[in-house]
Motif scaffolding. Sequence first.
Motif, PDB file in Angstrom:
ATOM      1  N   ALA A  15      62.565  46.194  46.410  1.00 31.05           N
ATOM      2  CA  ALA A  15      63.773  46.490  47.302  1.00 31.05           C
ATOM      3  C   ALA A  15      63.755  44.983  48.023  1.00 31.05           C
ATOM      4  CB  ALA A  15      63.199  46.390  49.183  1.00 31.05           C
ATOM      5  N   GLN A  16      65.536  44.986  47.967  1.00 30.22           N
ATOM      6  CA  GLN A  16      66.314  44.022  47.528  1.00 30.22           C
ATOM      7  C   GLN A  16      66.661  43.263  48.933  1.00 30.22           C
ATOM      8  OE1 GLN A  16      69.807  44.341  45.078  1.00 30.22           O
ATOM      9  NE2 GLN A  16      68.312  43.711  43.222  1.00 30.22           N
ATOM     10  N   ILE A  17      67.151  41.963  49.720  1.00 28.50           N
ATOM     11  CA  ILE A  17      67.410  42.061  50.785  1.00 28.50           C
ATOM     12  C   ILE A  17      68.447  40.803  50.756  1.00 28.50           C
ATOM     13  CG2 ILE A  17      66.998  40.696  53.164  1.00 28.50           C
ATOM     14  CD1 ILE A  17      63.730  41.627  52.575  1.00 28.50           C
ATOM     15  N   GLU A  18      69.411  40.674  51.128  1.00 29.15           N
ATOM     16  CA  GLU A  18      70.702  39.742  50.875  1.00 29.15           C
ATOM     17  C   GLU A  18      70.722  38.682  51.385  1.00 29.15           C
ATOM     18  OE1 GLU A  18      74.123  41.627  52.506  1.00 29.15           O
ATOM     19  OE2 GLU A  18      74.253  43.244  50.614  1.00 29.15           O
ATOM     20  N   LEU A  19      71.021  37.406  51.015  1.00 35.83           N
ATOM     21  CA  LEU A  19      70.421  35.847  51.668  1.00 35.83           C
ATOM     22  C   LEU A  19      71.846  35.987  52.472  1.00 35.83           C
ATOM     23  CD1 LEU A  19      67.761  34.185  49.601  1.00 35.83           C
ATOM     24  CD2 LEU A  19      67.585  34.641  52.208  1.00 35.83           C
ATOM     25  N   THR A  20      72.038  35.594  53.399  1.00 35.24           N
ATOM     26  CA  THR A  20      73.333  35.554  53.938  1.00 35.24           C
ATOM     27  C   THR A  20      73.134  33.513  54.974  1.00 35.24           C
ATOM     28  OG1 THR A  20      72.774  36.396  56.305  1.00 35.24           O
ATOM     29  CG2 THR A  20      73.593  37.961  54.205  1.00 35.24           C
ATOM     30  N   SER A  21      74.543  33.159  55.213  1.00 32.22           N
ATOM     31  CA  SER A  21      74.644  32.204  55.584  1.00 32.22           C
ATOM     32  C   SER A  21      73.674  31.250  55.058  1.00 32.22           C
ATOM     33  CB  SER A  21      74.339  32.562  57.520  1.00 32.22           C
ATOM     34  OG  SER A  21      75.193  33.320  57.778  1.00 32.22           O
ATOM     35  N   VAL A  22      73.995  30.611  53.820  1.00 29.93           N
ATOM     36  CA  VAL A  22      72.740  29.996  52.970  1.00 29.93           C
ATOM     37  C   VAL A  22      73.627  28.771  51.919  1.00 29.93           C
ATOM     38  CG1 VAL A  22      71.862  31.370  51.063  1.00 29.93           C
ATOM     39  CG2 VAL A  22      70.675  29.728  51.538  1.00 29.93           C
ATOM     40  N   ALA A  23      73.726  27.842  52.621  1.00 31.80           N
ATOM     41  CA  ALA A  23      74.497  26.606  51.617  1.00 31.80           C
ATOM     42  C   ALA A  23      74.241  27.279  50.466  1.00 31.80           C
ATOM     43  CB  ALA A  23      74.847  25.341  52.652  1.00 31.80           C
ATOM     44  N   PRO A  24      74.865  26.967  49.150  1.00 29.35           N
ATOM     45  CA  PRO A  24      74.285  26.679  47.809  1.00 29.35           C
ATOM     46  C   PRO A  24      73.859  25.361  47.998  1.00 29.35           C
ATOM     47  CG  PRO A  24      77.104  26.974  48.430  1.00 29.35           C
ATOM     48  CD  PRO A  24      76.555  26.764  49.426  1.00 29.35           C
ATOM     49  N   GLU A  25      73.910  24.402  48.362  1.00 30.47           N
ATOM     50  CA  GLU A  25      72.575  23.677  47.986  1.00 30.47           C
ATOM     51  C   GLU A  25      71.180  23.327  49.276  1.00 30.47           C
ATOM     52  OE1 GLU A  25      74.785  22.566  51.760  1.00 30.47           O
ATOM     53  OE2 GLU A  25      75.483  23.273  49.820  1.00 30.47           O
ATOM     54  N   GLU A  26      71.536  24.065  49.667  1.00 35.22           N
ATOM     55  CA  GLU A  26      70.079  24.733  49.910  1.00 35.22           C
ATOM     56  C   GLU A  26      69.527  25.893  49.227  1.00 35.22           C
ATOM     57  OE1 GLU A  26      68.181  24.723  53.602  1.00 35.22           O
ATOM     58  OE2 GLU A  26      70.384  22.745  53.563  1.00 35.22           O
ATOM     59  N   LEU A  27      69.490  26.703  48.420  1.00 32.05           N
ATOM     60  CA  LEU A  27      69.232  27.627  47.856  1.00 32.05           C
ATOM     61  C   LEU A  27      68.404  27.500  47.119  1.00 32.05           C
ATOM     62  CD1 LEU A  27      71.980  29.649  46.031  1.00 32.05           C
ATOM     63  CD2 LEU A  27      70.661  30.356  48.608  1.00 32.05           C
ATOM     64  N   GLY A  28      67.872  26.195  46.023  1.00 29.46           N
ATOM     65  CA  GLY A  28      66.974  25.615  45.568  1.00 29.46           C
ATOM     66  C   GLY A  28      65.675  25.092  46.533  1.00 29.46           C
ATOM     67  N   SER A  29      65.604  24.713  47.776  1.00 30.52           N
ATOM     68  CA  SER A  29      64.153  25.199  48.187  1.00 30.52           C
ATOM     69  C   SER A  29      63.913  26.325  49.601  1.00 30.52           C
ATOM     70  CB  SER A  29      65.039  24.073  49.526  1.00 30.52           C
ATOM     71  OG  SER A  29      65.687  24.465  50.202  1.00 30.52           O
ATOM     72  N   VAL A  30      64.742  27.162  49.389  1.00 31.30           N
ATOM     73  CA  VAL A  30      64.459  28.436  49.565  1.00 31.30           C
ATOM     74  C   VAL A  30      62.926  29.419  48.814  1.00 31.30           C
ATOM     75  CG1 VAL A  30      64.977  30.839  50.554  1.00 31.30           C
ATOM     76  CG2 VAL A  30      66.659  28.872  50.643  1.00 31.30           C
ATOM     77  N   THR A  31      61.631  29.145  50.541  1.00 32.45           N
ATOM     78  CA  THR A  31      60.585  30.676  49.979  1.00 32.45           C
ATOM     79  C   THR A  31      60.811  31.338  50.540  1.00 32.45           C
ATOM     80  OG1 THR A  31      59.189  28.792  50.773  1.00 32.45           O
ATOM     81  CG2 THR A  31      60.016  28.649  48.967  1.00 32.45           C
ATOM     82  N   ALA A  32      60.188  32.112  50.739  1.00 31.66           N
ATOM     83  CA  ALA A  32      59.863  33.374  51.312  1.00 31.66           C
ATOM     84  C   ALA A  32      58.772  34.004  50.971  1.00 31.66           C
ATOM     85  CB  ALA A  32      61.143  34.467  51.446  1.00 31.66           C
ATOM     86  N   ARG A  33      58.237  34.815  52.259  1.00 35.49           N
ATOM     87  CA  ARG A  33      56.765  35.538  51.825  1.00 35.49           C
ATOM     88  C   ARG A  33      56.228  36.157  52.577  1.00 35.49           C
ATOM     89  NH1 ARG A  33      52.284  33.439  54.528  1.00 35.49           N
ATOM     90  NH2 ARG A  33      52.293  31.716  55.751  1.00 35.49           N
ATOM     91  N   ILE A  34      55.699  37.262  52.558  1.00 38.28           N
ATOM     92  CA  ILE A  34      55.325  38.557  53.281  1.00 38.28           C
ATOM     93  C   ILE A  34      54.312  37.207  54.757  1.00 38.28           C
ATOM     94  CG2 ILE A  34      53.936  40.121  54.681  1.00 38.28           C
ATOM     95  CD1 ILE A  34      56.605  41.111  52.256  1.00 38.28           C
ATOM     96  N   ALA A  35      55.246  38.393  56.112  1.00 33.20           N
ATOM     97  CA  ALA A  35      54.387  36.816  57.204  1.00 33.20           C
ATOM     98  C   ALA A  35      52.660  37.483  57.300  1.00 33.20           C
ATOM     99  CB  ALA A  35      54.690  37.310  58.573  1.00 33.20           C
ATOM    100  N   ASP A  36      51.531  36.521  57.578  1.00 37.85           N
ATOM    101  CA  ASP A  36      50.372  36.892  57.778  1.00 37.85           C
ATOM    102  C   ASP A  36      50.534  38.023  58.734  1.00 37.85           C
ATOM    103  OD1 ASP A  36      49.913  33.594  58.078  1.00 37.85           O
ATOM    104  OD2 ASP A  36      49.380  34.588  56.257  1.00 37.85           O
TER     105      ASP A  36
END
Length: 119
Positions: free
Chosen positions: A42-63
């Motif tokens: 599955a794919q989830i769109e990322l919105t409202s994120v500044a281009p300079e912030e993209l390098g620091s984005v991390t995501a995971r399934i919650a505990d």
Amino acid sequence: MRSKPILSLTLLAAALAMPGMAASVGLGKLTLQSSLGQPLSAQIELTSVAPEELGSVTARIADSSVYRQSNLAYQGVLSRARVTMERLPSGDAILKVTTSSSVVEPYLDLLIEVNWASG
């Protein structure tokens, strides 16, 4: 005509922000690319994120404890799910949610924890 069973996902997204910060990351449309009985894709769109912030984005399934606190069912298949951030050729960013094993549950509650440099 008989329809193929399709895996439906309920997306509950959590973007954790520090108090007082105006910056945020939004989660948009979820697009399911797999069917019931196949590995999840599955794919989830990322919105409202500044281009300079993209390098620091991390995501995971919650505990699983966060699922319990939210009164949601934590399916075992989620322990093997991976969430990665990818950039599309268009420059847009997405979160890709995948599993290596087949998913036989017709519904999943999906709680995503997203972190970035300012949040």
